[in-house]
Scaffold this active site. Structure first.
Site, PDB file in Angstrom:
ATOM      1  N   HIS A 274      -8.910  -3.113  -2.592  1.00 45.50           N
ATOM      2  CA  HIS A 274      -7.600  -2.326  -2.923  1.00 45.50           C
ATOM      3  C   HIS A 274      -6.683  -3.074  -3.361  1.00 45.50           C
ATOM      4  O   HIS A 274      -6.031  -3.937  -2.409  1.00 45.50           O
ATOM      5  CB  HIS A 274      -7.757  -1.575  -1.686  1.00 45.50           C
ATOM      6  CG  HIS A 274      -8.691  -0.589  -1.230  1.00 45.50           C
ATOM      7  ND1 HIS A 274      -9.041  -0.072  -0.038  1.00 45.50           N
ATOM      8  CD2 HIS A 274      -9.516   0.143  -2.301  1.00 45.50           C
ATOM      9  CE1 HIS A 274      -9.965   0.571  -0.061  1.00 45.50           C
ATOM     10  NE2 HIS A 274     -10.366   0.849  -1.235  1.00 45.50           N
ATOM     11  N   GLU A 277      -3.246  -3.999  -1.312  1.00 44.56           N
ATOM     12  CA  GLU A 277      -3.276  -4.539  -0.096  1.00 44.56           C
ATOM     13  C   GLU A 277      -3.129  -6.348  -0.343  1.00 44.56           C
ATOM     14  O   GLU A 277      -4.386  -6.835   0.153  1.00 44.56           O
ATOM     15  CB  GLU A 277      -4.603  -4.179   0.722  1.00 44.56           C
ATOM     16  CG  GLU A 277      -4.699  -2.491   1.086  1.00 44.56           C
ATOM     17  CD  GLU A 277      -6.288  -2.224   1.220  1.00 44.56           C
ATOM     18  OE1 GLU A 277      -6.925  -2.690   1.442  1.00 44.56           O
ATOM     19  OE2 GLU A 277      -6.111  -0.789   1.385  1.00 44.56           O
ATOM     20  N   GLU A 443      -9.204  -5.092   8.821  1.00 44.64           N
ATOM     21  CA  GLU A 443      -7.886  -4.504   8.508  1.00 44.64           C
ATOM     22  C   GLU A 443      -6.600  -5.164   9.163  1.00 44.64           C
ATOM     23  O   GLU A 443      -6.685  -5.729  10.426  1.00 44.64           O
ATOM     24  CB  GLU A 443      -7.943  -3.018   9.020  1.00 44.64           C
ATOM     25  CG  GLU A 443      -9.016  -2.379   8.189  1.00 44.64           C
ATOM     26  CD  GLU A 443      -8.618  -1.805   6.900  1.00 44.64           C
ATOM     27  OE1 GLU A 443      -7.684  -2.178   6.550  1.00 44.64           O
ATOM     28  OE2 GLU A 443      -9.387  -0.942   6.256  1.00 44.64           O
TER      29      GLU A 443
END
Length: 505
Positions: A274, A277, A443
């Site tokens: 992504h 990010e 994450e």
């Protein structure tokens, strides 16, 4: 204005600038198979409508800015902003975040990433209003969020930011002092130039002292802890390279590389599927710098046991265009891994093919989360192959990572998947099932880390780099457990796909 309305409005004035990307998209479309060209043509057409990725504002908006002594530009790597105008007697600048192309799998045009340069700010009190923030992909992500600012593109710090949920407006307030120019971004950007410089440093470190033609000399650099190769797996829709950094001995499909006594482990790290990010690219930089440091004992021990394959930026088109979650064709790459297509998701297509060639013993897919102020992993509870072995590996890795990185925790994260309900288009799910290996999505926050806060910088590029370095300690701890003793037959019976070269499961 709804997200889809905003996308259509933006597309209208962007179409006349879309020719170069339209030609690239058309070329990609011609290579699509008849089986699936219908819905893939939709992706490519929408990519053409979003081709003028760095157009910033209309002439009227430019004139309004100039009248008050301001100039805004997003004509840069990862640039994204649209100027609406100036309000409150010149005290407030009104902006919109430009959406990604419409994403068919996610049924929306994503947006939340922004990055722009504001000139004419010296001695002024700024109020920057993101008018369409309420329709962003992760609305709750604005709660408790502080925008990033920098005078020099090196030191990124947080500035006061408020979200009014009723109006859907985010307001950034800042007094830059004597600086004439300030950059603002959703997170510290990681540019393609920085990416290229990293690859250059890694390659230079792998050469003998004195350069490519030298044979080394007494007193010269000792070189890296292991061989480094920089390879290009393929090209994106916009024609950019899909770069792979391999640290460790060269590999072939069969047998797996060996240290003379046992086959080496294959560790894969993919960052920034992504594109918004950017902390994922910072993480990859930190990991690679430590891994290639000949003075680092953890790196040296690891490279006695493993070969690393690192993709520092899996979506270079989207990152350059200033997208949040999609590539040039509006494709969310992290939903394509079950069946990646070279025409519209060449990034995941080429990376997965290389994984099939090398095999995988451990996989980390590195991301950022807009809402949760924590560092955490997403496990593979929902894949068919989930069982005691993978559960034990995941627990061992998490316990080890806690010892090496105090920001990492396991109390907060996403809800666990129900058994056999995992989305196999997600990279970690597909790879965990495909190779019967430990595969995790990592994450990091866009906000600060609630577990170890730093009010000045929040979670930052520098902190992401250090986390990337720290993860090597956790990998070293779990390395002896990554290959079990079961046979390939037992693995197949347990539900593993067992792809690529493997000596053990």
């Amino acid at each position: 204005m709804s997200c889809r309305q905003l996308t259509r409005a933006s597309a209208g004035w962007m179409l006349d600038r879309a020719l170069p990307s339209a030609q690239l998209a058309a070329s990609a479309l011609r290579s699509a198979t008849a089986r699936d060209c219908g819905h893939r043509r939709l992706h490519i057409g929408r990519a053409a409508a979003a081709a003028a990725v760095h157009a910033t504002h209309t002439p009227a908006a430019a004139a309004a800015l100039a009248q008050h002594g301001y100039h805004i530009s997003s004509a840069m790597d990862a640039g994204n902003i649209e100027v609406v105008g100036v309000s409150d007697g010149g005290k407030a600048i009104d902006l919109n975040i430009r959406p990604d192309p419409y994403c068919e799998t996610d049924k929306r045009a994503h947006y939340q990433w922004f990055h722009f340069k504001l000139a004419g700010v010296a001695g002024r009190e700024l109020s920057l209003r993101l008018l369409n923030a309420g329709g962003a992909s992760y609305g709750p992500g604005w709660e408790g969020y502080q925008a990033c600012a920098s005078h020099d593109l090196e030191d990124w710090y947080r500035v006061p930011t408020a979200y009014d949920a009723a109006s859907g407006v985010v307001t950034i307030t800042h007094q830059p002092g004597a600086a004439d120019v300030v950059h603002y971004a959703f997170f510290a950007p990681y540019s393609l130039d920085r990416h290229a410089a990293l690859l250059g440093r890694l390659q230079r470190a792998a050469l003998p002292a004195g350069g490519p033609a030298a044979g080394g000399s007494a007193g010269g650099s000792a070189g890296p802890a292991a061989p480094v190769r920089v390879r290009v797996l393929g090209s994106t829709i916009d024609g950019r390279d899909i770069d792979l950094v391999q640290v460790g001995p060269s590999t072939s499909a069969s047998p797996p590389p060996s240290n003379g006594t046992a086959p080496l482990l294959r560790v894969w790290v993919v960052a920034r599927q992504h594109p918004g990010e950017s902390m994922a690219s910072w993480f990859a930089e930190g990991l690679l710098e430590r891994l290639t440091d000949p003075q680092d004992g953890v790196a040296r021990r690891l490279l006695e046991k493993a070969v690393f394959y690192v993709v520092p930026n899996c979506c270079p088109d989207g990152s350059f265009r200033g997208h949040l979650r999609t590539n040039a064709a509006g494709v969310n790459l992290n939903r394509t891994w079950a069946d990646p297509h070279p025409a519209i998701s060449p990034e995941s297509f080429h990376v997965r093919n290389e994984m099939d060639r090398t095999g995988v013993d451990l996989f980390l897919d590195v991301h950022g989360d807009e809402e949760l102020p924590h560092v955490f992993v997403v496990g593979n509870n929902g894949i068919p192959a989930w069982g005691p072995r993978l559960e034990g590996l995941q627990a061992a890795f998490c316990d080890a990572f806690k010892r090496h990185a105090p920001e990492f925790q396991t109390a907060k994260g996403y809800p666990l998947d129900v058994a056999n309900t995992a989305n196999m288009g997600i990279a970690s799910k597909q790879i965990g099932q495909r190779f019967g290996c430990l595969a995790l999505t990592l994450e990091m926050p866009f906000k600060d880390s609630a577990d170890l806060p730093d009010p000045r910088v929040g979670w930052s590029g520098g902190r992401a780099k250090r986390l990337g370095a720290a993860v090597l300690g956790a990998i070293l701890e779990v390395a002896p457990q990554l290959r079990g003793a079961c046979s390939a037959v037992e693995c197949v019976e347990a539900g593993y796909s067992v792809r690529g070269p493997r000596s053990e499961c």
